[in-house]
Design an enzyme around this catalytic site. Structure first.
Site, mmCIF file in Angstrom:
data_model
loop_
_atom_site.group_PDB
_atom_site.id
_atom_site.type_symbol
_atom_site.label_atom_id
_atom_site.label_comp_id
_atom_site.label_asym_id
_atom_site.label_seq_id
_atom_site.Cartn_x
_atom_site.Cartn_y
_atom_site.Cartn_z
ATOM 1 C CG HIS A 168 0.778 0.401 -3.723
ATOM 2 N ND1 HIS A 168 2.066 0.187 -3.258
ATOM 3 C CD2 HIS A 168 0.907 1.253 -4.771
ATOM 4 C CE1 HIS A 168 2.917 0.875 -3.991
ATOM 5 N NE2 HIS A 168 2.243 1.539 -4.915
ATOM 6 C CG ASP A 169 2.345 -1.033 -7.480
ATOM 7 O OD1 ASP A 169 1.371 -0.264 -7.509
ATOM 8 O OD2 ASP A 169 3.536 -0.649 -7.471
ATOM 9 C CG ASN B 5 -13.700 13.170 5.834
ATOM 10 O OD1 ASN B 5 -13.574 12.054 5.321
ATOM 11 N ND2 ASN B 5 -13.275 14.280 5.258
ATOM 12 C CG ASP C 82 -13.676 8.146 5.050
ATOM 13 O OD1 ASP C 82 -13.231 9.281 5.303
ATOM 14 O OD2 ASP C 82 -14.818 7.938 4.570
ATOM 15 C CG ASP D 233 -9.389 10.751 6.357
ATOM 16 O OD1 ASP D 233 -9.051 10.275 7.464
ATOM 17 O OD2 ASP D 233 -10.589 10.873 6.002
ATOM 18 C CG ASP E 34 5.899 6.102 -2.120
ATOM 19 O OD1 ASP E 34 6.700 6.111 -3.060
ATOM 20 O OD2 ASP E 34 5.161 5.139 -1.857
ATOM 21 C CD GLU F 238 8.396 0.382 -7.466
ATOM 22 O OE1 GLU F 238 7.408 -0.327 -7.689
ATOM 23 O OE2 GLU F 238 8.493 1.550 -7.885
ATOM 24 C CG ASP G 128 7.281 5.400 -7.580
ATOM 25 O OD1 ASP G 128 6.682 4.412 -7.155
ATOM 26 O OD2 ASP G 128 7.044 5.928 -8.691
HETATM 27 O O1 ISL Z 1 2.477 -2.222 -10.864
HETATM 28 C C1 ISL Z 1 3.234 -2.690 -11.661
HETATM 29 C C2 ISL Z 1 2.895 -3.845 -12.399
HETATM 30 O O2 ISL Z 1 1.551 -3.972 -12.293
HETATM 31 C C3 ISL Z 1 4.545 -2.142 -11.878
HETATM 32 O O3 ISL Z 1 4.934 -2.122 -13.194
HETATM 33 C C4 ISL Z 1 4.595 -0.748 -11.323
HETATM 34 O O4 ISL Z 1 4.059 0.156 -12.204
HETATM 35 C C5 ISL Z 1 6.010 -0.445 -11.025
HETATM 36 O O5 ISL Z 1 6.363 -1.327 -10.014
HETATM 37 C C6 ISL Z 1 6.178 0.979 -10.543
HETATM 38 O O6 ISL Z 1 5.382 1.220 -9.434
HETATM 39 C C7 ISL Z 1 5.454 2.439 -8.788
HETATM 40 O O7 ISL Z 1 5.395 3.545 -9.670
HETATM 41 C C8 ISL Z 1 4.182 3.728 -10.391
HETATM 42 C C9 ISL Z 1 2.952 3.652 -9.500
HETATM 43 O O8 ISL Z 1 1.808 3.542 -10.292
HETATM 44 C C10 ISL Z 1 3.012 2.472 -8.561
HETATM 45 O O9 ISL Z 1 1.901 2.457 -7.699
HETATM 46 C C11 ISL Z 1 4.310 2.562 -7.817
HETATM 47 O O10 ISL Z 1 4.439 1.598 -6.811
HETATM 48 C C12 ISL Z 1 4.273 5.068 -11.037
HETATM 49 O O11 ISL Z 1 4.588 6.035 -10.075
HETATM 50 CA CA CA Z 2 -11.915 10.847 4.190
#
Ligand code: ISL
Ligand code: CA
Length: 544
Positions: A323-324, A27, A25, A33, A102, A254, A201
């Site tokens: 991140h998931d 700011n 971050d 950001d 993405d 993905e 995605d």
């Molecule tokens: O995160 C999951 C299980 O906890 C997955 O079901 C996830 O939702 C799936 O892999 C799809 O993920 C992607 O699309 C989603 C978004 O929330 C995720 O961050 C992204 O990586 C919807 O756009």
């Molecule tokens: Ca910021």
């Protein structure tokens, strides 16, 4: 064999994922950001990565932290401006770092102009989405959402719209040629700005065959009508033909719920669809149908899965966290007794497999799951929706708390720990998500100074990979070993490497091959000749 000029740049690339909200971050508003990312480019260069996969930075109301896009050709002001983005692309380019963005095209945000016009009754835009009436039933069909609950929500007019994710993410109707035109124009817009490709995605769910009722499934009723459909393959081939092939892109999809046969179809070079896919089977090794219900983790099963995918894909996309998912050291390592050794082992394994390795922000310093005090610290929309579903199942607060805290996606989204100060060097303000207390010893600044740190292990392993033809381009073969020890070879014309991974917290007696240890996470004085120590990683070379 391809010459160096025709060879695809990404085949030897190491890619680093940035989740912008949690990275840095600049700011003091508590939200990571783009200027923050720019300030860390020298760090990434020094780490040795070749490309960044940037999670969404487009305009978005942020209900799913940017995976709900309201304007594909603009930047979310929380993250900066288009000038900042242009600066990021050009600065990164100067350092030889490529940027993969993405691409979220299964759905838009409900605040996107198209959806707003659709709600207002504009027939052109209604056909961008799936609007249906209930036909006297409660919902148009019985499909479930990935985030729990139904895949349909009611509009003010009394009809319903389809959303495979949250109700703030209406699904696009890919049968409509206008949607195709709009989205290929988005791809072109960003490729013309100099980005190097896309992470697509949930790409294998975008084309719905029909909207008929699905077979009952615990989590995803309806999925046989939209997973890996022929229409989806056609669309991807057209993206490739019309847009991607005109640039030197890298496209990773993905692919949810994917099996090897489908993954092969999506990535077979002759079919000209995707370069590679993210598969999930290793992530789900300890799940019972849905990730909220866990079962015991067996390293032997994890190894069998990785081995299978090594033998399935031409160029596997390898990753242990994103991140998931929860943090890999919590998932597959041991944070209590062997935090450092197991984080290094996972680094070694990820970077010695065949394919393109992905490192998720903070993984390189061994960041752990969030130390949330309760459900009130969790911000993720998925966790929120699942909590609602669990309430409907009458699960008690303490059960819901336990199930959600250990699996919530927020575990991987806590701010990157740059130093041990209060804001962890991430922010001077109030962070959007709680920072882990272990920033006191898990942080970039301290680990840079310690030559035995996880961070420095990553740097050496990256350097090692870059210097090794066997690892970058060699063959892969699993060697027989006790089930929870992973031994494989990587072999080029000049050398054969034996990679040893003890994925347990016990000593393991194994058969040793090769001549000389050239890399490892145990020092010479700690190592034993006849067995592997807990979470030991070793590379042994044998000259051929
Ligand atoms: O995160 C999951 C299980 O906890 C997955 O079901 C996830 O939702 C799936 O892999 C799809 O993920 C992607 O699309 C989603 C978004 O929330 C995720 O961050 C992204 O990586 C919807 O756009
Ligand atoms: Ca910021």
């Amino acid at each position: 064999m391809a010459t160096s000029s025709t060879k695809k740049w990404w085949k030897n690339a190491i890619i680093y994922q940035i989740y912008p909200r949690s990275f840095c971050d600049s700011n003091g508003d508590g939200i990571g950001d783009i200027p923050g990312i720019i300030s860390k480019l020298p760090y990434l260069k020094d780490l040795g990565i070749d490309a960044i996969w940037l999670s969404p930075v487009y305009s978005s109301p942020g209900y799913d932290n940017g995976y709900d896009i309201s304007d594909y050709k603009n930047i979310n002001p929380e993250f900066g401006t288009m000038e900042d983005m242009d600066r990021l692309i050009s600065r990164a380019k100067r350092l030889g770092i490529k940027i993969v963005m993405d691409l979220v095209i299964n759905h838009t945000s409900d605040e996107h102009e198209w959806f707003q016009k659709a709600l207002a009754g504009d027939p052109k835009y209604r056909d961008y989405y799936y609007f249906r009436d209930g036909n006297g039933r409660k919902y148009p069909n019985n499909w479930g959402s990935f985030f729990g609950g139904r895949a349909w929500s009611k509009t003010e007019n009394g009809d319903y719209y389809l959303h495979l994710f949250s109700d703030k993410q209406p699904d696009l109707n890919w049968h409509n040629p206008d949607v195709y035109e709009e989205m290929t124009s988005v791809m072109q817009f960003w490729l013309d700005k100099g980005i190097a490709g896309f992470r697509c995605d949930v790409i294998n769910v975008i084309f719905k065959d029909n909207l008929e009722d699905g077979k009952q499934h615990l989590a995803l009723t309806g999925r046989e009508h939209y997973l890996n459909t022929d229409g989806c393959h056609d669309l991807i081939r057209r993206f490739n033909d019309d847009v991607w092939s005109k640039y030197k892109t890298f496209i990773v999809g993905e692919a949810v719920c994917i099996n090897p046969d489908n993954a092969k179809l999506l990535t077979d070079e002759d079919r000209k669809e995707l370069d590679t896919v993210f598969f999930f089977e290793h992530m789900d090794v300890d799940s019972r149908i849905v990730k909220w219900f866990k079962k015991k983790y067996h390293p032997s099963k994890f190894i069998r899965i990785i081995d299978k995918w090594q033998n399935t894909l031409e160029v596997p996309a390898n990753y242990f966290e994103n991140h998931d998912q929860i943090r890999s050291v919590n998932h597959f390592g041991n944070t209590e007794k062997y935090w450092e050794k197991s984080a290094k082992l996972l680094c070694g394994l990820n970077l010695s497999l065949r394919g393109v390795p992905f490192i998720y922000e903070g993984e390189e310093i061994g960041m752990t799951n969030g130390d949330f005090r309760g459900l009130r610290d969790i911000k993720d929309v998925e966790s929120f929706n699942i909590n609602q579903s669990m309430k409907r199942l009458l699960l008690t607060h303490s059960v819901r708390r336990k199930l959600i805290l250990r699996t919530s996606r927020d575990n991987a989204r806590t701010p990157v720990q740059w130093n041990s100060s209060e804001g962890a060097g991430f922010t001077t303000g109030e962070p959007w998500l709680k920072i882990n207390d272990n920033k006191s010893f898990i942080n970039v600044e301290d680990e840079s100074k310690d030559e035995n740190s996880i961070l420095n292990f990553y740097k050496s392993m990256i350097e090692f990979r870059k210097g090794s033809q066997a690892i970058q381009e060699g063959t892969y073969r699993r060697v027989a070993s006790p089930g929870d020890v992973y031994i494989f070879t990587r072999e080029s014309d000049e050398e054969r490497l034996y990679i040893y991974c003890n994925l347990t917290s016990m000593n393991k007696v194994v058969e040793f091959y090769g001549d000389r240890i050239i890399f490892g996470n145990y020092g010479e004085d700690e190592r034993l000749d006849f067995m592997l120590k807990p979470y030991e990683f070793r590379i042994v070379v044998s000259n051929i």
